[in-house]
Design a protein around this motif. Structure first.
Motif, mmCIF file in Angstrom:
data_model
loop_
_atom_site.group_PDB
_atom_site.id
_atom_site.type_symbol
_atom_site.label_atom_id
_atom_site.label_comp_id
_atom_site.label_asym_id
_atom_site.label_seq_id
_atom_site.Cartn_x
_atom_site.Cartn_y
_atom_site.Cartn_z
ATOM 1 N N THR A 117 -3.085 -6.089 -5.910
ATOM 2 C CA THR A 117 -2.733 -7.209 -5.043
ATOM 3 C C THR A 117 -3.000 -6.875 -3.582
ATOM 4 O OG1 THR A 117 -1.135 -8.219 -6.540
ATOM 5 C CG2 THR A 117 -0.808 -8.622 -4.192
ATOM 6 N N PHE A 118 -2.747 -5.648 -3.184
ATOM 7 C CA PHE A 118 -3.088 -5.243 -1.816
ATOM 8 C C PHE A 118 -4.581 -5.475 -1.559
ATOM 9 C CE2 PHE A 118 -4.982 -1.972 0.882
ATOM 10 C CZ PHE A 118 -4.327 -2.229 2.086
ATOM 11 N N CYS A 119 -5.421 -5.087 -2.516
ATOM 12 C CA CYS A 119 -6.871 -5.222 -2.345
ATOM 13 C C CYS A 119 -7.351 -6.656 -2.539
ATOM 14 C CB CYS A 119 -7.598 -4.312 -3.332
ATOM 15 S SG CYS A 119 -7.307 -2.544 -3.067
ATOM 16 N N GLY A 120 -6.610 -7.471 -3.298
ATOM 17 C CA GLY A 120 -7.095 -8.793 -3.688
ATOM 18 C C GLY A 120 -6.595 -9.945 -2.857
ATOM 19 N N THR A 121 -5.812 -9.668 -1.813
ATOM 20 C CA THR A 121 -5.294 -10.741 -0.969
ATOM 21 C C THR A 121 -5.664 -10.498 0.484
ATOM 22 O OG1 THR A 121 -3.172 -9.578 -0.791
ATOM 23 C CG2 THR A 121 -3.346 -11.299 -2.468
ATOM 24 N N LYS A 122 -5.612 -11.564 1.252
ATOM 25 C CA LYS A 122 -5.883 -11.498 2.689
ATOM 26 C C LYS A 122 -4.915 -12.427 3.397
ATOM 27 C CE LYS A 122 -9.551 -12.218 6.120
ATOM 28 N NZ LYS A 122 -10.949 -12.682 6.324
ATOM 29 N N GLU A 123 -4.204 -11.882 4.340
ATOM 30 C CA GLU A 123 -3.219 -12.684 5.061
ATOM 31 C C GLU A 123 -3.840 -13.456 6.219
ATOM 32 O OE1 GLU A 123 0.562 -10.861 6.091
ATOM 33 O OE2 GLU A 123 0.071 -9.138 4.824
ATOM 34 N N LYS A 124 -3.097 -14.460 6.693
ATOM 35 C CA LYS A 124 -3.452 -15.103 7.946
ATOM 36 C C LYS A 124 -3.416 -14.065 9.071
ATOM 37 C CE LYS A 124 -1.028 -19.331 6.548
ATOM 38 N NZ LYS A 124 0.109 -20.218 6.851
ATOM 39 N N VAL A 125 -4.194 -14.313 10.101
ATOM 40 C CA VAL A 125 -4.180 -13.437 11.270
ATOM 41 C C VAL A 125 -3.028 -13.836 12.177
ATOM 42 C CG1 VAL A 125 -5.450 -12.650 13.295
ATOM 43 C CG2 VAL A 125 -6.660 -13.081 11.141
ATOM 44 N N LEU A 180 0.820 -1.211 0.000
ATOM 45 C CA LEU A 180 0.000 0.000 0.000
ATOM 46 C C LEU A 180 0.856 1.265 0.000
ATOM 47 C CD1 LEU A 180 -2.769 1.402 0.271
ATOM 48 C CD2 LEU A 180 -2.559 1.103 2.753
ATOM 49 N N PHE A 181 1.844 1.306 0.875
ATOM 50 C CA PHE A 181 2.610 2.543 1.044
ATOM 51 C C PHE A 181 3.867 2.611 0.166
ATOM 52 C CE2 PHE A 181 0.312 2.066 5.119
ATOM 53 C CZ PHE A 181 -0.435 3.236 5.057
ATOM 54 N N GLY A 182 4.217 1.497 -0.478
ATOM 55 C CA GLY A 182 5.412 1.501 -1.322
ATOM 56 C C GLY A 182 5.137 1.723 -2.793
ATOM 57 N N ALA A 183 3.870 1.719 -3.194
ATOM 58 C CA ALA A 183 3.533 1.780 -4.618
ATOM 59 C C ALA A 183 3.919 3.117 -5.244
ATOM 60 C CB ALA A 183 2.029 1.512 -4.805
#
Length: 450
Positions: free
Chosen positions: A203-211, A88-91
Motif C-alpha cells: 500500500t505504501f508503494c501503490g498509493t499517492k497522496e495529495k500534495v 513504511l517505518f511501522g511495518a
C-alpha cells in the motif's frame, strides 16, 4: 494536483493499491478477535477472567495512543505525504510485536502472566495504531466523490475479506503443523505478521497522496481538535453505532471457537464455520455496494444489523438442538449480514469529515480516524473482557468437559448478548442525517452548515 486523486477518476490499480493493506489489517483484527482470549486461556494458561482483564487493560492504553497518532498524522509533512511514511517505518515493528505476543513466555504464575499479557498487548496495539490510523486517514485523501468513496472502500473490503478468511482459517492449521500449541502459535504470529508487513509495504508503494503544504495543516491543540470531533453530530452517531457493531461482532467471533468445541465437541467445526461465514460475506460485499447506491449507506448498514441479530437469536434457541449442520446453515445466513457490514461505515466516515471541514474550515482526518480506531479497539476489548468474566461466572475450565453453567454462558455469548447490541446499533444509526442529498449540499461552494 493529480485530478485522478480527487473526483471520480480513481483507477483500478489505485484502488487495489489502497485496498491491499486491509488484507493484512483485517487478517490481524480477525485473528485477534477469534483467538486472543482462547490463546491466553488454553495456551498461556490464564484464567478466563484474568485473560479478559489483560485484554481490557491493554486496550485502555489506546485511549492515549490512538488520538495522539491521529493528531500527529494530521500534522506530518514528508516527501511521502502525511500518512504513507508511517506505513513504511511501522511495518517491521508491527511484525515483531505480533510475533512477541503470540510467543508464550517461559515463566508461570497468574500475576506474572497477566502483567506480561497486558504489556505485550499494549506493545502490539501501539504498533497497530502507528500503521492503521494513517492508513484509514488515506480515504478522504484519495477521493472526495460520494459514490467513489463507496467503490474505493468496496475494493478495500474485498481485500479485507480475504484477510479475514486468512485470519480465521489459517491459524489452526498453522498451529497444528508444529509439535506443541505454544510453538505453533509463535510461528503463526511470525508468519502472519510477515503477511501484514508485505501488504503494508504494497500500500505504501501503490498509493499517492495529495500534495500538502504547511498552510494546509490544522493548527488546533490536541484538546481543541478532539472537542471539535465530538461536536460533529453525524460522526458521533456513526461512531456510537460502530462501537456497538464491533462489540457485538467480537462477542460472536471470540466465542465461536468455544461454541463449536464445547457445544458440538468438534474443534474442526470452527474453521468450517468461519470459512462459510466469511466466504458468503465476500460474495455480498460487492452486492452491498450496489445496494448502497440504490437505497443509501445508512439503510445498507441497517440491513446487516437486522440479519446478524436474528441469526444470533435463532442460534441461541435452536443451535444446540438441531445440531452442527443447522449451525453451519446459520453461519451462511449470518455471512450475508457480515458482508453488508464492511463497506457502509467506512464509506460514511469521510462524509462526516467533509461535514466538519465545511463547518470549521479545517480538515483533521487523522483525529477522526484516531478516535474511530480507538473506539473499535475499545469495543473489541470490552467484548473480550466481558466474555472472560461471563465464562468464569459460568464455571468454564480450559480443556475440560464443561458443565451446564459454562455451556449456557457460551450460548448467551453467541446469542442474546450480541443480538441486543446489534439491535441497539440499528436504532442509533437511524438518527444519522447525512444522505446523498445532504452530502451534495455540504460540498456546494458557499454552503456553511452548522
Amino acid at each position: 494536483m493529480d485530478k485522478s486523486m480527487v473526483g471520480g477518476g480513481l483507477s483500478v490499480k489505485q484502488k487495489l493499491g489502497f485496498g491491499i493493506f486491509d488484507l493484512g489489517g483485517n487478517m490481524f483484527f480477525t485473528l485477534m478477535g477469534f483467538w486472543t482470549l482462547n490463546f491466553l486461556t488454553d495456551t498461556v494458561g490464564l484464567a478466563a477472567a484474568l485473560a479478559g482483564t489483560a485484554v481490557m487493560m491493554g486496550k485502555a492504553w489506546d485511549a492515549v495512543t490512538d488520538p495522539v497518532m491521529g493528531f500527529i498524522s494530521d500534522r506530518t509533512l514528508s516527501r511521502w505525504g502525511r500518512r504513507r511514511p508511517y506505513l513504511l517505518f511501522g511495518a517491521i515493528p508491527m511484525l515483531l510485536a505480533m510475533w512477541f505476543f503470540f510467543t508464550k513466555p517461559g515463566f508461570s504464575g497468574s500475576l506474572a502472566l497477566t502483567i506480561w499479557a497486558t504489556l505485550a498487548l499494549m506493545l502490539l496495539n501501539t504498533a497497530a495504531t502507528v500503521i492503521n490510523i494513517p492508513y484509514s486517514s488515506l480515504t478522504p485523501e484519495l477521493s472526495d466523490d460520494y459514490h467513489e468513496r463507496t467503490s474505493l472502500n468496496g475494493y478495500r473490503f474485498g481485500c479485507a475479506i480475504f484477510g479475514t478468511i486468512l485470519g480465521a482459517a489459517a491459524v489452526q492449521p498453522l498451529v497444528d503443523i508444529f509439535p506443541t500449541k505454544a510453538r505453533g502459535f509463535s510461528m503463526m504470529g511470525l508468519i502472519l505478521g510477515t503477511v501484514m508487513l508485505i501488504t503494508t509495504l504494497l500500500t505504501f508503494c501503490g498509493t499517492k497522496e495529495k500534495v500538502h503544504t504547511k498552510a494546509d495543516l490544522p493548527t488546533g491543540s490536541l484538546l481543541s481538535t478532539y472537542r471539535a470531533v465530538f461536536s460533529n453530530k453525524p460522526f458521533v452517531l456513526l461512531l456510537l453505532t460502530y462501537a456497538f457493531h464491533i462489540m457485538a461482532l467480537t462477542f460472536v467471533q471470540s466465542i465461536l471457537v468455544y461454541y463449536t468445541r464445547y457445544v458440538y465437541n468438534s474443534a474442526d467445526l470452527t474453521t468450517i464455520a468461519m470459512l462459510l461465514l466469511l466466504l458468503v460475506a465476500m460474495v455480498f460485499i460487492p452486492i452491498s455496494v450496489l445496494v448502497s447506491k440504490r437505497i443509501g449507506k445508512k439503510r445498507t448498514y441497517q440491513i446487516c444489523f437486522g440479519i446478524i441479530s436474528s441469526a444470533c437469536i435463532i442460534i441461541f434457541f435452536l443451535g444446540h438442538i438441531l445440531g452442527p449442520h443447522f449451525f453451519l446453515g446459520m453461519m451462511v445466513y449470518a455471512g450475508i449480514g457480515v458482508g453488508f457490514s464492511y463497506v457502509a461505515p467506512y464509506a460514511m466516515v469521510p462524509d462526516t469529515i467533509d461535514f466538519a471541514a465545511t463547518r470549521d474550515g479545517e480538515r483533521n482526518e487523522g483525529a477522526y480516524y484516531g478516535m474511530w480506531t480507538f473506539v473499535s479497539k475499545l469495543g473489541t476489548a470490552l467484548s473480550v473482557f466481558l466474555s472472560g468474566i461471563i465464562l468464569s461466572l459460568g464455571g468454564y475450565i480450559a480443556e475440560a468437559v464443561q458443565g451446564s453453567g459454562a455451556i449456557m454462558a457460551i450460548r448467551f455469548l453467541i446469542g442474546p448478548i450480541p443480538a441486543i447490541i446489534f439491535i441497539g446499533a440499528l436504532v442509533v444509526i437511524q438518527f444519522y442525517p447525512l444522505d446523498e442529498k445532504a452530502f451534495r449540499e455540504i460540498k456546494t461552494p458557499g454552503q456553511n452548515r452548522g
